[in-house]
Write an enzyme that holds these catalytic residues in place. Structure first.
Site, PDB file in Angstrom:
ATOM      1  N   SER A   1       0.842  -1.202   0.000  1.00  0.00           N
ATOM      2  CA  SER A   1       0.000   0.000   0.000  1.00  0.00           C
ATOM      3  C   SER A   1       0.869   1.240   0.000  1.00  0.00           C
ATOM      4  O   SER A   1       1.992   1.231   0.533  1.00  0.00           O
ATOM      5  CB  SER A   1      -0.888   0.014   1.245  1.00  0.00           C
TER       6      SER A   1
ATOM      7  N   TYR B   1      -1.582  -0.889  10.306  1.00  0.00           N
ATOM      8  CA  TYR B   1      -1.750  -1.141   8.871  1.00  0.00           C
ATOM      9  C   TYR B   1      -0.499  -0.697   8.096  1.00  0.00           C
ATOM     10  O   TYR B   1       0.043  -1.443   7.274  1.00  0.00           O
ATOM     11  CB  TYR B   1      -2.993  -0.403   8.370  1.00  0.00           C
TER      12      TYR B   1
HETATM   13  N1  LIG Z   1      -8.808  -0.206  -1.207  1.00  0.00           N
HETATM   14  C1  LIG Z   1      -7.709   0.534  -1.015  1.00  0.00           C
HETATM   15  O1  LIG Z   1      -7.752   1.762  -0.952  1.00  0.00           O
HETATM   16  C2  LIG Z   1      -6.367  -0.126  -0.884  1.00  0.00           C
HETATM   17  C3  LIG Z   1      -5.207   0.664  -1.009  1.00  0.00           C
HETATM   18  C4  LIG Z   1      -3.963   0.040  -0.879  1.00  0.00           C
HETATM   19  C5  LIG Z   1      -3.891  -1.314  -0.658  1.00  0.00           C
HETATM   20  N2  LIG Z   1      -5.043  -2.039  -0.539  1.00  0.00           N
HETATM   21  C6  LIG Z   1      -4.929  -3.475  -0.292  1.00  0.00           C
HETATM   22  O2  LIG Z   1      -5.606  -4.158  -1.327  1.00  0.00           O
HETATM   23  C7  LIG Z   1      -6.171  -5.370  -0.809  1.00  0.00           C
HETATM   24  C8  LIG Z   1      -7.663  -5.429  -1.068  1.00  0.00           C
HETATM   25  O3  LIG Z   1      -8.286  -4.253  -0.616  1.00  0.00           O
HETATM   26  P1  LIG Z   1      -9.874  -4.067  -0.684  1.00  0.00           P
HETATM   27  O4  LIG Z   1     -10.135  -2.601  -0.624  1.00  0.00           O
HETATM   28  O5  LIG Z   1     -10.456  -4.867  -1.796  1.00  0.00           O
HETATM   29  O6  LIG Z   1     -10.279  -4.657   0.759  1.00  0.00           O
HETATM   30  P2  LIG Z   1     -11.269  -5.832   1.222  1.00  0.00           P
HETATM   31  O7  LIG Z   1     -11.338  -5.755   2.702  1.00  0.00           O
HETATM   32  O8  LIG Z   1     -12.550  -5.762   0.479  1.00  0.00           O
HETATM   33  O9  LIG Z   1     -10.492  -7.145   0.760  1.00  0.00           O
HETATM   34  C9  LIG Z   1      -9.699  -7.922   1.607  1.00  0.00           C
HETATM   35  C10 LIG Z   1     -10.274  -9.311   1.662  1.00  0.00           C
HETATM   36  O10 LIG Z   1      -9.422 -10.111   2.485  1.00  0.00           O
HETATM   37  C11 LIG Z   1     -10.244 -10.979   3.214  1.00  0.00           C
HETATM   38  N3  LIG Z   1      -9.566 -11.491   4.400  1.00  0.00           N
HETATM   39  C12 LIG Z   1      -9.357 -10.852   5.574  1.00  0.00           C
HETATM   40  N4  LIG Z   1      -8.736 -11.662   6.447  1.00  0.00           N
HETATM   41  C13 LIG Z   1      -8.557 -12.851   5.796  1.00  0.00           C
HETATM   42  C14 LIG Z   1      -7.971 -14.089   6.169  1.00  0.00           C
HETATM   43  N5  LIG Z   1      -7.448 -14.295   7.392  1.00  0.00           N
HETATM   44  N6  LIG Z   1      -7.951 -15.093   5.246  1.00  0.00           N
HETATM   45  C15 LIG Z   1      -8.483 -14.901   4.021  1.00  0.00           C
HETATM   46  N7  LIG Z   1      -9.045 -13.756   3.615  1.00  0.00           N
HETATM   47  C16 LIG Z   1      -9.087 -12.746   4.501  1.00  0.00           C
HETATM   48  C17 LIG Z   1     -11.474 -10.143   3.578  1.00  0.00           C
HETATM   49  O11 LIG Z   1     -12.573 -10.950   3.933  1.00  0.00           O
HETATM   50  C18 LIG Z   1     -11.687  -9.332   2.313  1.00  0.00           C
HETATM   51  O12 LIG Z   1     -12.618  -9.932   1.443  1.00  0.00           O
HETATM   52  C19 LIG Z   1      -5.774  -5.406   0.669  1.00  0.00           C
HETATM   53  O13 LIG Z   1      -4.547  -6.077   0.804  1.00  0.00           O
HETATM   54  C20 LIG Z   1      -5.577  -3.937   0.991  1.00  0.00           C
HETATM   55  O14 LIG Z   1      -4.754  -3.760   2.127  1.00  0.00           O
HETATM   56  C21 LIG Z   1      -6.275  -1.484  -0.652  1.00  0.00           C
END
Ligand SMILES: NC(=O)c1ccc[n+]([C@@H]2O[C@H](COP(=O)([O-])OP(=O)(O)OC[C@H]3O[C@@H](n4cnc5c(N)ncnc54)[C@H](O)[C@@H]3O)[C@@H](O)[C@H]2O)c1
Length: 252
Positions: free
Chosen positions: A142, A155
């Protein structure tokens, strides 16, 4: 980019960015195995609608047994593993606050899923990728890590650890022709972003935009290109790298 005959695993793919990566790999011919703690039925349906084969498992990425079972199921169904996208993370459910006010249990859970989860999934696919003498692992970091996002130190720290793990893994796994890279997105308009920032979301997006060279908010589709590229043969000699997809906020 074409992924015909390739097998791709996307973790945390029940919704959001993970679901979009699954859709886009499927659209380009890959067989796609998706997993999450949530139900991945919707994502599996999307994969099938794209005309691809899919597999959905309920997997806890922080568990050695659960990830080993998942990798075994993938190999039993598809016979190989070409790409692993380590996307699962605790993000939407986190409570952001000044570092001395963060909850200790939440700190531990964040490290457990966001950092240990990557280790577990890499271990689970290693025997297969090693046997193949090929593989591409993409870890989702991120902008929080490279910018040093305040008020979410658990985070931010976990996503910085993802970059360190990417570099260490790249050195260890290069001898097996396994590549390991990271993608670091800026704030993307997903359900999780709405959940984490709630009524502050518009303000956060405004502040974020003010620091981007290209002042357009990021949507899920904006991150896909980097992930597909790193999963493909077009990046064959790239490993250990972190690709920022942040509208030009941090230049590595
Ligand atoms: N959305 C953003 O702005 C953003 C920015 C930078 C990085 N990210 C990263 O991108 C990825 C996805 O983000 P998103 O916005 O789609 O979030 P999200 O929360 O919708 O997706 C993360 C998924 O991981 C799953 N998860 C959590 N714990 C788990 C476990 N122990 N085992 C299996 N699955 C598990 C959750 O149920 C969820 O569906 C993440 O790694 C997040 O940190 C997101």
């Amino acid at each position: 980019m074409n992924f015909t005959d390739k097998v791709v695993i996307v973790t945390g793919a029940a919704r959001g960015l993970g679901q979009e990566y699954a859709r886009q790999f499927a659209r380009r011919g890959a067989s796609v195995a998706v997993n999450d703690l949530r139900d991945c039925g919707e994502t599996l349906e999307i994969i099938r609608q794209e005309g691809a084969q899919g597999l959905a498992t309920k997997t806890d990425v922080s568990s050695s047994a659960s990830t080993a079972e998942m990798a075994q199921a993938v190999v039993e169904k598809f016979g190989r593993i070409d790409v692993l996208v380590n996307n699962a993370a605790l993000y939407g459910s986190l409570h952001f606050a000044p570092f001395d006010k963060l909850d200790e249990k939440e700190w531990d859970a964040t490290m457990n899923v966001n950092v240990k989860g990557i280790w577990q999934c890499c271990k689970a696919v290693l025997p297969t990728m090693k046997k193949q003498q090929s593989g591409s692992i993409i870890n989702i970091s991120s902008l929080a890590a490279t910018y040093g996002m305040p008020n979410g130190l658990h985070y931010t720290t976990s996503k910085a650890a993802v970059i360190g793990a990417t570099r260490g893994l790249a050195r260890e796994l290069g001898r097996y022709n396994i590549r390991v890279n990271a993608v670091a997105p800026n704030v993307v308009n997903t359900d999780a972003t709405g959940e984490v920032f709630q009524d502050k979301k518009d303000k956060i997006v405004e502040v974020t935009l003010s620091q981007q060279a290209i002042r357009r908010p990021l949507e899920t589709g904006d991150i896909v290109g980097a992930v597909l590229f790193l999963g493909s043969e077009h990046s064959e000699l790239m490993t250990g790298q972190t690709m920022m997809v942040d509208g030009g906020t941090v230049f590595l």
